[in-house]
Write a protein that holds these residues in place. Sequence first.
Motif: not given
Length: 337
Positions: A186-189, A223-228, A233-234, A264-265
């Motif tokens: 949530e912070d990064y987003e 899981s919201a903070y997993s590498p995936a 989100v990036k 992802e892209l």
Amino acid sequence: MDNQMSNVTISVILPAYNAEETVVPALESICSQSFDAFECLVIDDGSEDATAARARSVTDERVRVLSRPRKGLVAALNFGLQQARGTFIARMDADDLCAPERFARQLALLRSDETLAAVGCGVRLFPDKNVAGGMRHYIDWLNGLLSPEQIANNIFVEMPLLHPSMMLRVQAMRDVGGYRVGEFPEDYELLLRLHGAGWCFAKVPEVLFYWREHEHKLSRTHSAYSPAAFRRVKAKYLSQIVLAQRPEFYFWGVGRDGKKFARELQQRGYLPERFIDIDPKKIGSSYLGIPIISPEELPGSVPLILACVGSRGARAQIRDFLLKRGLVEGQDFLFLA
């Protein structure tokens, strides 16, 4: 009390869940700030221990303990944002500490530049015995990003400000809709949304925040903070903020991390014109149907270059190579991770 509370400049949002052992030291470090026109909102998120009682034992009229049924971190943060009476939000977690000058220094930096939505500060991990090498590397990287330009250039690498160390403009947060709930950090987003809205970020260089390291951090267990989740989100905001305007690009890195980001892209409708790699076994082949070339094969005029490499030191080597070609970081090339 009424007069003091009507003069609130900073609202501290401190969510707490089962933090009876650490909440008092955290609050004491807040109440020891040299800048005193603040309120501290302790959002007790349905704790099952004595967190609320311990927080109420801190006899400072600026501290308000707001207990509510457990709804999770994001709901607690948004509740604090709704309750905030200050012009600025200072984030804090219930197990961390901050230096007495933190609020004063961060507030001065925010007031000095109206383009800043949020500022951080230097961070130190503690206790030392709990700190692994990977976290030390992250903190070294984090503390090296100070200016708006440095932070913007690295915003798709990793979260460039530590959330509980941040001070933010309340109106900027409300304008973009506050915190969002989802399978993402949530912070990064929030930071990426602010970035997309044209806001800038900076840091006070001195270490003014002490981040407690322990194995039960939410960032290690959810899981919201997993590498995936970070990668998704990036890719989402890179696509919206950068590639929607500049869809032609080269992609440097066909290792494990680069392949995952490229996929992802691809799912978002973006593929590079060329992949770039230094591995002789990969050069001349293809990935996702796109040719892989060497750095030396780059044409004189190239579109945007996105570089996603995981090897330690590789980012610095790529930066040096591209700068020597006259390219400008943040304009002609960006790093991802």
